[in-house]
Design an enzyme around this catalytic site. Structure first.
Site, short mmCIF file in Angstrom:
data_model
loop_
_atom_site.label_atom_id
_atom_site.label_comp_id
_atom_site.label_asym_id
_atom_site.label_seq_id
_atom_site.Cartn_x
_atom_site.Cartn_y
_atom_site.Cartn_z
N ASP A 42 4.07 -24.98 -18.24
CA ASP A 42 3.79 -25.82 -17.37
C ASP A 42 4.38 -25.80 -15.96
O ASP A 42 4.90 -26.98 -15.14
CB ASP A 42 4.62 -27.11 -18.12
CG ASP A 42 6.33 -26.96 -18.41
OD1 ASP A 42 6.64 -25.69 -17.95
OD2 ASP A 42 6.79 -27.81 -18.79
N SER A 51 0.75 -1.15 -0.16
CA SER A 51 -0.04 0.12 0.04
C SER A 51 0.77 1.33 -0.11
O SER A 51 1.83 1.44 -0.94
CB SER A 51 -0.93 -0.02 1.25
OG SER A 51 -2.02 0.79 1.07
#
Length: 442
Positions: free
Chosen positions: A243, A108
């Site tokens: 993958d 933040s």
């Protein structure tokens, strides 16, 4: 993360913003902010590369910057200034203590300081105050949101905020542009669907088949500070054609907290049911930025092993900008009003949670220290509890516009919390044989 009460108190422009929410809610179109990974170009912005590039001075400092709007940004900036003015002498070489900072984890409001330092390094001390800390950021955001360009566009409020951050602070920078001399910057947000923290690192982007090197710093900071409801989530696409699955380090005594983290990160493999990731304020899952560091130690085996190979002394400094307003509810027997009840209850939850996280990190440092007689680990807690002007500081709001005198007192407190820190001085004077620490006059 701001409480409901804090949002009502601190966003003085909320009525206008509420109108904007109503007007924009039906027309805004959410845009995906990442691209599919085709192949890494150059150095990968990852924890593994960070560990491989550790300096040979055997000491690493890890910083965490909490949330709290400009209050957090100013306090963390003051801490950086203090570390710049602390001098280390190693033989004929002299350099500032800030050079030993290896990693900064932020959420933040603290993410603005972390990202700015990551991009511009020492230039932060010349530009950041005017570029951000003393600006009417809240007012400027409202002006943008009310402008025809955004009022009649398909952009969300968060996209408008990211546009503003990019234009005024980050200049189209991506994670590939992080300054080579800067520490690894870990900007943290919250994955709403997965219920876990999402960090802007390649280890996380691998799970969604994307490349963090190409990702916008402004979008990352916007996600890290996107207060729910007020700012819509930042959206990432969970691409299918790779993958890479999450393979955690599992131990017999794995904390319950990490089990839930593993479940959340493993869910990215479910491309069919989780094709998109919605990110909001990092303070929802970790208001201190400390859990990102804790997770590395507990679940990233390769990184932890590399850290142990290179580092003898590990110092974690938590910069906690949370406040404790005096709700004045005990002066009489009358039932407090709803605003005071919500505010006091939220503050209790926040501070108890912060204390729990700090205790987890201290415990983990103790465990790491016990792996070898040559290992030393320290935790330093910089917060606002001992501020000189405590009443003033505890009433500084969680907003992105503060009075100049409020910014000044926060910077000064962060600076002096480093310069006058007896624990930090003791570590370098009595537990680290080299380099020698020179403490500046306060």
């Amino acid at each position: 993360m701001p409480s409901v009460n804090q949002l009502l108190q601190h966003y003085a422009y909320l009525p206008r913003l509420g109108l904007l929410i109503g007007l924009a809610g039906c027309s805004a179109t959410t845009q995906v902010t990442n691209i599919e990974k085709i192949g890494h170009q150059g150095n990968t912005y990852s924890l593994t590369s960070m560990a491989q590039q550790l300096k040979n001075d055997n000491t690493a400092i890890l910083l965490s910057f909490s949330g709290g709007g400009t209050r957090a940004a100013a306090l963390s900036y003051g801490v950086l200034k203090g570390m710049r003015d602390y001098t280390l002498v190693d033989g004929n070489e002299t350099y500032p203590l800030i050079n030993q900072v290896n990693t900064i984890s932020s959420v933040s409001g603290g993410s603005f300081t972390a990202a700015y330092y990551g991009l511009y390094h020492d230039a932060i001390f010349d530009q950041y105050e005017s570029d951000f800390l003393y600006k009417d950021v809240s007012g400027n955001l409202i002006d943008i949101l009310l402008s025809p360009r955004f009022m009649f566009s398909k952009h969300t409020r968060t996209a408008a905020a990211a546009y503003y951050y990019n234009e005024t602070l980050f200049n189209d920078a991506t994670f590939a542009d992080i300054h080579e001399a800067s520490p690894r910057i870990i900007i943290n947000s919250t994955d709403l669907g997965g219920g876990v923290r999402f960090s802007f690192l390649q280890e996380y982007f691998d799970l969604i088949c994307s490349d963090v090197n190409d990702y916008s710093i402004a979008n990352a900071v916007a996600a890290s500070s996107a207060v729910p409801v007020i700012f819509p989530p930042v959206v990432l696409q969970n691409f299918q054609h790779c993958d890479k699955n999450y393979n955690p380090m599992i131990t017999d005594n794995m904390p319950i907290y990490l089990n839930s983290t593993h479940d959340g990160l493993s869910s990215y493999a479910d491309k069919e049911n989780r094709p998109y990731i919605h990110l909001v304020d990092g303070g929802v899952t970790d208001n201190l930025g400390l859990l990102a560091i804790y997770d590395v130690v507990k679940s990233q085996e390769e990184v932890f092993a590399l850290l142990g190979q290179h580092i003898d002394t590990l110092i974690i400094i938590s910069v906690d900008a949370s406040t404790k307003p005096d709700w004045i509810i005990d002066v009489n027997k009358q039932t407090p009003d709803a605003q005071d009840i919500i505010g006091a209850a939220t503050d209790i939850q926040l501070h108890r949670y912060n204390d729990l996280v700090k205790s987890l990190v201290v415990k983990e440092l103790d465990t790491w220290q016990q792996t070898s007689t040559e290992k030393n680990a320290y935790f330093i807690d910089i917060n606002l509890s001992n501020a000189k002007q405590k009443t003033l500081v505890n009433n500084i709001p969680t907003d992105f516009t503060l009075k100049p005198e409020q910014v000044d007192v926060l910077i000064e407190h962060g600076y002096e919390a480093v310069i006058n820190n007896k624990q930090l001085a003791d570590i370098y004077q009595h537990h680290i044989p080299s380099p020698t620490l020179i403490i500046p006059e306060s």
